[in-house]
Scaffold this motif. Structure first.
Motif: not given
Length: 101
Positions: A19, A68, A81-82
């Motif tokens: 990440r 995101d 990214l979620l």
């Protein structure tokens, strides 16, 4: 022997590392990652890894993406990214779980 909690902790560390690398990557911000796969591997010694694979339909985006925010028609966001945030939360819960004891 090794413990499943150790494997979950090793995966958690690798997902966090991934990440961080993605949020710093200019390439990541300029590409849609629809259809990619996150391959998670852990062995009996608790060595673990996480790799992004299956880039066959990855495309360059016409404008930078956040990755995101949820997808809605027309925004081109993939929510990558979620997904990593959800996976991180799940791994944190596994590491902290009393069910291992």
């Amino acid at each position: 022997g090794s413990h499943p909690r150790q494997a979950a902790a090793a995966l958690l560390a690798r997902v966090r590392e991934l990440r961080g690398a993605l949020t710093r990557s200019a390439v990541f911000s300029r590409h849609e990652l629809i259809g990619t796969t996150l391959l998670l591997v852990a062995d009996e010694t608790c060595r673990a890894g996480a790799w992004m694979i299956d880039f066959g339909v990855t495309r360059e985006a016409p404008a930078p993406l956040q990755h995101d925010v949820p997808w809605v028609p027309g925004n081109r966001e993939d929510g990558y990214l979620l997904g990593l945030a959800s996976l991180t939360e799940m791994l944190q819960e596994l590491v902290a779980s009393d069910e291992w004891d």
